[in-house]
Scaffold this active site. Structure first.
Site, PDB file in Angstrom:
ATOM      1  N   GLY A  46       0.839  -1.195   0.000  1.00 27.78           N
ATOM      2  CA  GLY A  46       0.000   0.000   0.000  1.00 27.78           C
ATOM      3  C   GLY A  46       0.872   1.241   0.000  1.00 27.78           C
ATOM      4  CD  GLN A  51       3.265   5.720   3.109  1.00 26.78           C
ATOM      5  OE1 GLN A  51       2.341   5.222   2.479  1.00 26.78           O
ATOM      6  NE2 GLN A  51       4.199   4.987   3.694  1.00 26.78           N
ATOM      7  CB  CYS A  91       4.901   2.017   7.944  1.00 29.20           C
ATOM      8  SG  CYS A  91       4.471   3.551   7.088  1.00 29.20           S
ATOM      9  CG  LEU A  92       6.573   0.975   1.964  1.00 24.44           C
ATOM     10  CD1 LEU A  92       5.999   1.300   0.594  1.00 24.44           C
ATOM     11  CD2 LEU A  92       7.711  -0.026   1.858  1.00 24.44           C
ATOM     12  CG  HIS A 133      -0.913   1.265   7.426  1.00 23.37           C
ATOM     13  ND1 HIS A 133      -0.002   0.787   8.339  1.00 23.37           N
ATOM     14  CD2 HIS A 133      -0.194   2.022   6.552  1.00 23.37           C
ATOM     15  CE1 HIS A 133       1.205   1.257   8.031  1.00 23.37           C
ATOM     16  NE2 HIS A 133       1.124   2.005   6.940  1.00 23.37           N
ATOM     17  CD  GLU A 134      -1.452   2.430   2.837  1.00 24.79           C
ATOM     18  OE1 GLU A 134      -0.924   3.548   2.945  1.00 24.79           O
ATOM     19  OE2 GLU A 134      -0.803   1.376   2.922  1.00 24.79           O
ATOM     20  CG  HIS A 137       0.199   6.764   5.796  1.00 24.98           C
ATOM     21  ND1 HIS A 137       1.290   7.192   6.523  1.00 24.98           N
ATOM     22  CD2 HIS A 137       0.422   5.450   5.535  1.00 24.98           C
ATOM     23  CE1 HIS A 137       2.129   6.167   6.691  1.00 24.98           C
ATOM     24  NE2 HIS A 137       1.627   5.099   6.107  1.00 24.98           N
TER      25      HIS A 137
HETATM   26  O1  GNR Z   1       3.889  -2.606   2.713  1.00 24.57           O
HETATM   27  C1  GNR Z   1       3.209  -2.475   3.727  1.00 24.57           C
HETATM   28  N1  GNR Z   1       2.899  -3.559   4.475  1.00 24.57           N
HETATM   29  C2  GNR Z   1       1.983  -3.551   5.523  1.00 24.57           C
HETATM   30  C3  GNR Z   1       1.959  -4.636   6.371  1.00 24.57           C
HETATM   31  C4  GNR Z   1       1.061  -4.676   7.421  1.00 24.57           C
HETATM   32  C5  GNR Z   1       0.195  -3.634   7.622  1.00 24.57           C
HETATM   33  C6  GNR Z   1       0.222  -2.521   6.792  1.00 24.57           C
HETATM   34  C7  GNR Z   1       1.107  -2.482   5.747  1.00 24.57           C
HETATM   35  S1  GNR Z   1       1.127  -1.109   4.679  1.00 24.57           S
HETATM   36  C8  GNR Z   1       2.793  -1.116   4.169  1.00 24.57           C
HETATM   37  C9  GNR Z   1       3.041  -0.053   3.113  1.00 24.57           C
HETATM   38  C10 GNR Z   1       2.847   1.316   3.739  1.00 24.57           C
HETATM   39  O2  GNR Z   1       3.599   1.843   4.481  1.00 24.57           O
HETATM   40  N2  GNR Z   1       1.725   1.914   3.454  1.00 24.57           N
HETATM   41  O3  GNR Z   1       1.437   3.088   4.014  1.00 24.57           O
HETATM   42 NI    NI Z   2       2.514   3.150   5.881  1.00 28.64          NI
END
Ligand code: GNR
Ligand code: NI
Length: 166
Positions: A46, A51, A91-92, A133-134, A137
């Protein structure tokens, strides 16, 4: 297409609240393409526009094993939440950190797709986690904000040290 720079926690720009997208046009399509290339290269499942320092309500997700099922969400809204699940998130923008977070098990989300068409999706499991999660952000929230102050400050220090080493 281009690979975009991803902001790293604790960059204050990660706390910017995204504004609604006004028009689904060629410039937005280009950003979607660049975000997709960035997400697949990372690799991640995601990516929110926040980001890549673009503060508009746009996120992309691909939780498929084959990495060929890109889902685009423009101006997403969660209209219902149900149940609870714990998932080890990453999270990236917080590379190398994986921690358990409790979120809703099921969410219903309304958004526009890449053609500007409204759709409704009911998501469970990993897709549900990823959507929440997104969307966080886009609200300026990073998953480490669900952790204890001690854990969060250790992560912050680790990230700052890592940055200094480069
Ligand atoms: O790549 C991602 N893996 C992930 C694993 C578990 C819960 C959420 C994520 S999202 C993350 C990519 C990211 O940072 N998206 O904002
Ligand atoms: Ni993230």
């Amino acid at each position: 297409m281009a690979i975009l720079d991803i902001l790293n926690y604790p960059d204050p720009r990660l706390h910017t609240v995204a504004k609604p997208v006004k028009e689904v046009d060629a410039a937005l399509h280009r950003l979607i393409d660049d975000m997709a290339e960035t997400m697949y290269a990372a690799p991640g499942i995601g990516l929110a526009a926040t980001q890549v320092n673009r503060h508009i309500q746009l996120l992309i997700i691909d939780t498929s094993e084959t990495k060929d099922q890109l889902q685009v969400f423009i101006n997403p809204r969660i209209t219902s939440k149900d149940g609870e699940q714990e998932y080890e998130e990453g999270c990236l923008s917080v590379p190398g950190v994986y921690e358990n977070v409790t979120r809703a098990e099921k969410v219903t989300v309304e958004a526009l797709d890449e053609t500007g068409k409204l759709f409704t999706l009911e998501a469970h499991g990993l897709l549900s986690v990823c959507i929440q999660h997104e969307i966080d952000h886009l609200l300026g929230k990073v998953f480490v904000e669900y952790l204890s102050p001690l854990k969060r400050s250790r992560i912050k220090n680790k990230m700052l040290k890592h940055h200094r080493a480069i």
